[in-house]
Design a protein around this motif. Sequence first.
Motif, PDB file in Angstrom:
ATOM      1  N   GLU A 154       6.138  23.319  43.535  1.00  0.00           N
ATOM      2  CA  GLU A 154       5.189  22.473  44.504  1.00  0.00           C
ATOM      3  C   GLU A 154       4.001  23.007  44.469  1.00  0.00           C
ATOM      4  O   GLU A 154       2.881  22.653  45.519  1.00  0.00           O
ATOM      5  N   ALA A 156       0.033  24.760  43.336  1.00  0.00           N
ATOM      6  CA  ALA A 156      -0.935  24.450  42.658  1.00  0.00           C
ATOM      7  C   ALA A 156      -0.874  25.233  41.542  1.00  0.00           C
ATOM      8  O   ALA A 156      -0.376  26.599  41.526  1.00  0.00           O
ATOM      9  N   ARG A 177      -4.250  22.001  39.367  1.00  0.00           N
ATOM     10  CA  ARG A 177      -3.785  20.541  39.826  1.00  0.00           C
ATOM     11  C   ARG A 177      -2.856  21.223  41.220  1.00  0.00           C
ATOM     12  O   ARG A 177      -2.094  21.836  41.146  1.00  0.00           O
ATOM     13  N   GLY A 178      -3.292  20.361  42.258  1.00  0.00           N
ATOM     14  CA  GLY A 178      -2.659  20.778  43.274  1.00  0.00           C
ATOM     15  C   GLY A 178      -3.552  21.008  44.660  1.00  0.00           C
ATOM     16  O   GLY A 178      -4.958  20.857  44.189  1.00  0.00           O
ATOM     17  N   THR A 179      -3.146  21.366  45.654  1.00  0.00           N
ATOM     18  CA  THR A 179      -3.971  21.114  46.825  1.00  0.00           C
ATOM     19  C   THR A 179      -4.775  22.581  47.264  1.00  0.00           C
ATOM     20  O   THR A 179      -3.689  23.563  47.490  1.00  0.00           O
ATOM     21  N   GLN A 218     -12.394  20.195  45.919  1.00  0.00           N
ATOM     22  CA  GLN A 218     -11.308  19.524  45.590  1.00  0.00           C
ATOM     23  C   GLN A 218     -11.576  18.037  45.383  1.00  0.00           C
ATOM     24  O   GLN A 218     -12.262  17.403  46.092  1.00  0.00           O
ATOM     25  N   GLY A 220      -9.543  14.644  44.629  1.00  0.00           N
ATOM     26  CA  GLY A 220      -8.016  14.290  44.150  1.00  0.00           C
ATOM     27  C   GLY A 220      -7.253  15.239  44.137  1.00  0.00           C
ATOM     28  O   GLY A 220      -7.059  16.001  45.282  1.00  0.00           O
ATOM     29  N   ASP A 221      -6.256  15.382  43.218  1.00  0.00           N
ATOM     30  CA  ASP A 221      -5.285  16.473  42.969  1.00  0.00           C
ATOM     31  C   ASP A 221      -5.701  17.603  42.066  1.00  0.00           C
ATOM     32  O   ASP A 221      -4.989  18.494  41.829  1.00  0.00           O
TER      33      ASP A 221
END
Length: 365
Positions: A154, A156, A177-179, A218, A220-221
């Motif tokens: 889960e 990034a 990719r990720g927050t 950031q 999107g993702d």
Amino acid sequence: MTTSRTRHGRNGNRRGWLAALALGLLLPAAAAAQTATWESLHDQAPERYTVVRGDTLWDIAGRFLHDPWRWQQVWRVNPQIGNPHRIYPGDEIYLYDCGGRPCLGLARGKNVVKLSPEIRTPPRREAIEPIPMETVEAFLRDHRIVDDPDAIDELAYVVAGDERRLISGAGDRIYARGTVVPAGHYGIYRVGESYFGPNGELLGQELESVGEARAMRQEGDIAKLEVLSARMEVRNNDIILPLESRLLESRFLPRAPQREVEGHILAVPGGVRFVGRLQVITLNLGTEDGLQPGHVLRVEQQGERVNDPRSRDVLQLPGDEAGVVMVFRPYDRVSYALVMRASRTLEVGDRVYNPDAQRTSQTQQ
């Protein structure tokens, strides 16, 4: 009791002091009887010792005690000294008779500036450390444990370098990719060793540091980050994770756990199998087992397996004491510990246990 000021006189009183020590100093009487005996003090323990730069609490305790972690059993708190557990170069540690019991006291050195505790506290680096903190701090820059390995999926992760680079370094931009939180500082990690228990259960996942980065923005993702430092090349699929606090508890004292603890040396980060003094090891014990920073464990090396010449049975010979380790960073089910003493080369699989629990069993026999 009259205490002689001579070396001969003090040694003559030593056995009487130590017998009285079993009545308890800073511990309840029952616990003290189990953990403090006439062997607690070195026969050649000095009357006084002046602390010098580079000393650690473990070093100083070892000058007076056979088992340095038993420091608190003979440490006499002086209410006239603010925070007596912080010791500075120039301070004097002295051994004296306090009511028929051996105690260690503290006299502040003249080169120590007293600060008002209501306004300021001395920086941690001014006081001596409990153990070689630089060693463990350097280790923690490069290693950490994730208690829930399933959570790694889960997190990034790096998907590309700037201008489609497959390998990036300090000063480069990378995409993940990720927050992430803009302007936040993150660690870049690569999956290392997986730690398993005796029944095959996953205890924790080790991550090895690749470098550090700053989140820029950031969309999107997809997040853009700048690599601030890198100890190795940053690659696709490396994990982006908020930096773990590297501040260690600077006031922890060496001590035995308060309950029975038993486990094993699970691994040596870096793939080394044989270890010695001041090397870091991983234990298959953690906070769920009651471990805290500063807890000391004794190491027992497993005895050899031999064949009985008559019955042909395979026999396990008794183990031998091999060293002492101190926990400095416990996680839920695994811990990092530093080897403080090794009378022989330690190995993965060696047993670790609460030294007081062993002492109790010997007392009852």
